[in-house]
Design a protein around this motif. Sequence first.
Motif, PDB file in Angstrom:
ATOM      1  N   ASN A 112       0.845  -1.204   0.000  1.00 61.37           N
ATOM      2  CA  ASN A 112       0.000   0.000   0.000  1.00 61.37           C
ATOM      3  C   ASN A 112       0.882   1.257   0.000  1.00 61.37           C
ATOM      4  O   ASN A 112       1.701   1.448   0.901  1.00 61.37           O
ATOM      5  CB  ASN A 112      -0.883  -0.043   1.258  1.00 61.37           C
ATOM      6  N   HIS A 113       0.712   2.096  -1.004  1.00 58.85           N
ATOM      7  CA  HIS A 113       1.496   3.339  -1.101  1.00 58.85           C
ATOM      8  C   HIS A 113       0.573   4.558  -1.096  1.00 58.85           C
ATOM      9  O   HIS A 113       0.911   5.591  -1.658  1.00 58.85           O
ATOM     10  CB  HIS A 113       2.360   3.297  -2.365  1.00 58.85           C
ATOM     11  N   THR A 114      -0.557   4.411  -0.479  1.00 59.42           N
ATOM     12  CA  THR A 114      -1.624   5.418  -0.315  1.00 59.42           C
ATOM     13  C   THR A 114      -2.406   5.646  -1.609  1.00 59.42           C
ATOM     14  O   THR A 114      -2.030   5.171  -2.678  1.00 59.42           O
ATOM     15  CB  THR A 114      -1.128   6.795   0.183  1.00 59.42           C
ATOM     16  N   PRO A 152       4.803   4.687   3.270  1.00 58.55           N
ATOM     17  CA  PRO A 152       4.301   6.058   3.158  1.00 58.55           C
ATOM     18  C   PRO A 152       5.080   6.831   2.102  1.00 58.55           C
ATOM     19  O   PRO A 152       6.304   6.685   2.003  1.00 58.55           O
ATOM     20  CB  PRO A 152       4.546   6.639   4.559  1.00 58.55           C
ATOM     21  N   PRO A 153       4.397   7.641   1.294  1.00 58.08           N
ATOM     22  CA  PRO A 153       5.110   8.455   0.302  1.00 58.08           C
ATOM     23  C   PRO A 153       6.201   9.293   0.971  1.00 58.08           C
ATOM     24  O   PRO A 153       5.986   9.866   2.044  1.00 58.08           O
ATOM     25  CB  PRO A 153       4.006   9.328  -0.280  1.00 58.08           C
ATOM     26  N   TYR A 154       7.355   9.329   0.349  1.00 59.83           N
ATOM     27  CA  TYR A 154       8.536  10.069   0.829  1.00 59.83           C
ATOM     28  C   TYR A 154       9.063   9.509   2.163  1.00 59.83           C
ATOM     29  O   TYR A 154       9.928  10.101   2.784  1.00 59.83           O
ATOM     30  CB  TYR A 154       8.226  11.568   0.998  1.00 59.83           C
ATOM     31  N   SER A 207      13.128   1.724  -5.144  1.00 53.70           N
ATOM     32  CA  SER A 207      13.230   2.257  -6.499  1.00 53.70           C
ATOM     33  C   SER A 207      11.819   2.498  -7.019  1.00 53.70           C
ATOM     34  O   SER A 207      10.845   2.251  -6.303  1.00 53.70           O
ATOM     35  CB  SER A 207      14.012   1.302  -7.419  1.00 53.70           C
ATOM     36  N   HIS A 208      11.726   3.019  -8.228  1.00 55.44           N
ATOM     37  CA  HIS A 208      10.437   3.492  -8.746  1.00 55.44           C
ATOM     38  C   HIS A 208      10.215   2.976 -10.159  1.00 55.44           C
ATOM     39  O   HIS A 208      11.042   3.231 -11.046  1.00 55.44           O
ATOM     40  CB  HIS A 208      10.404   5.024  -8.734  1.00 55.44           C
ATOM     41  N   ASP A 209       9.093   2.291 -10.352  1.00 50.87           N
ATOM     42  CA  ASP A 209       8.839   1.728 -11.685  1.00 50.87           C
ATOM     43  C   ASP A 209       8.059   2.677 -12.584  1.00 50.87           C
ATOM     44  O   ASP A 209       7.521   2.255 -13.604  1.00 50.87           O
ATOM     45  CB  ASP A 209       8.147   0.363 -11.593  1.00 50.87           C
TER      46      ASP A 209
END
Length: 255
Positions: A112-114, A152-154, A207-209
């Motif tokens: 879960n990333h909001t 959580p974001p950031y 990392s970020h897809d």
Amino acid sequence: MPTTIGLTRRALLTGGSAALATPVLLRPAAAQDMARAPVAPVVPDTVTRVHTARPLVAMTFDDGPHPTLTPQLLDILAERGIRATFYVIGWRVLREPQLMRRIVAEGHEIGNHTWSHPSLYDYSDAAVLSQLDRTSQAIQETVGRPPVTLRPPYGNLYPRQRRMVMDARGMPTVLWSVDPEDWRRPGSAAVADRILSRSHPGAVILSHDIIGGTVRAMPATLDGLVARGYQFTTVSELIGWPRWDSRNIRLASSS
Ligand SMILES: [Zn+2]
């Protein structure tokens, strides 16, 4: 207390109670010893890494699913038989239901990333839970089971808020121990170099897809980690939980 956390999880999640009774271990290598001993499970409310001598790492990919980059990443992972954890954004889940189902079908874990990727520092507890619940609901409705961890974001969640989320939803906050700062778009070579030079046993790698350079960095990154002897696991398994896709868990609030 761990017992309270276990009860909280059962109160919020139904089905698969045997899996939920499995202790959460900080040291997966000690799982067999722990299974024999009547030791209460230890569930940290915050995970940045796991302390283990085993060469295990968890690749985590945030902010997707992305309609073109995430499929490319899935191909790269599948070619190598590597499973990862995807911390997805709720509104993107609704846009990419088939892609979500592909991620799960290929053995990866969903976290879960909001819903809308806010910094949660200024949010009330109710607003934090709303961001989480809406996302968990969308994930369950799309792939049939809810996420069991939060990023959580950031990384923005105060310790008190992390405790609140654990108490209210039984979800640990999963941060990271390796950050290639790929969101600055340093290029794929830098992303690969940073991950390879900073990885360690028990690492959670961020990392970020949704970033092309990150996805293009993955073949060299993953092959480099394999060459260094690392094995890959999902977040749930890294912290000692059963495979996420082996658990018959559902949100109690849904019918
Ligand atoms: Zn993010």
